[in-house]
Scaffold this active site. Sequence first.
Site, mmCIF file in Angstrom:
data_model
loop_
_atom_site.group_PDB
_atom_site.id
_atom_site.type_symbol
_atom_site.label_atom_id
_atom_site.label_comp_id
_atom_site.label_asym_id
_atom_site.label_seq_id
_atom_site.Cartn_x
_atom_site.Cartn_y
_atom_site.Cartn_z
ATOM 1 N N CYS A 120 -48.032 21.498 -10.547
ATOM 2 C CA CYS A 120 -48.021 20.296 -11.395
ATOM 3 C C CYS A 120 -47.371 20.601 -12.743
ATOM 4 O O CYS A 120 -46.621 19.781 -13.280
ATOM 5 C CB CYS A 120 -49.442 19.778 -11.624
ATOM 6 N N CYS A 124 -53.363 22.844 -12.181
ATOM 7 C CA CYS A 124 -52.442 22.981 -11.039
ATOM 8 C C CYS A 124 -51.096 23.565 -11.481
ATOM 9 O O CYS A 124 -50.367 22.935 -12.256
ATOM 10 C CB CYS A 124 -52.272 21.586 -10.424
#
Length: 102
Positions: A33, A30
């Site tokens: 993230c 991600c």
Amino acid sequence: MSVLSINKNNFKEIKNSPKPVLLDFFAEWCGPCRMVSPIVDEIANEHPEYLVAKINVDEEPELAADFGVMSIPTLVVMKDGKIVNQSAGARPKAQILAMLEG
């Protein structure tokens, strides 16, 4: 203090922490993230009054489901074992600290 890596086996140890708890639900793949991760690390190092932990949603889908995580990153603040704040998406450091203080 360093960031704790949490799984379903050790979650109970932090759930009822006397300190406010910041949980970072993330995945390795991600992009947002990866943007939030160093900020979460900074908060853990600069603010020992908080317990900071990361939960990999790919490795811990049950915990992610328990918290209703639908998108990542999701940041959750717990106090006294209860969720008091939750937000999805990348956030700047000031907003994450405001979540903890609020």
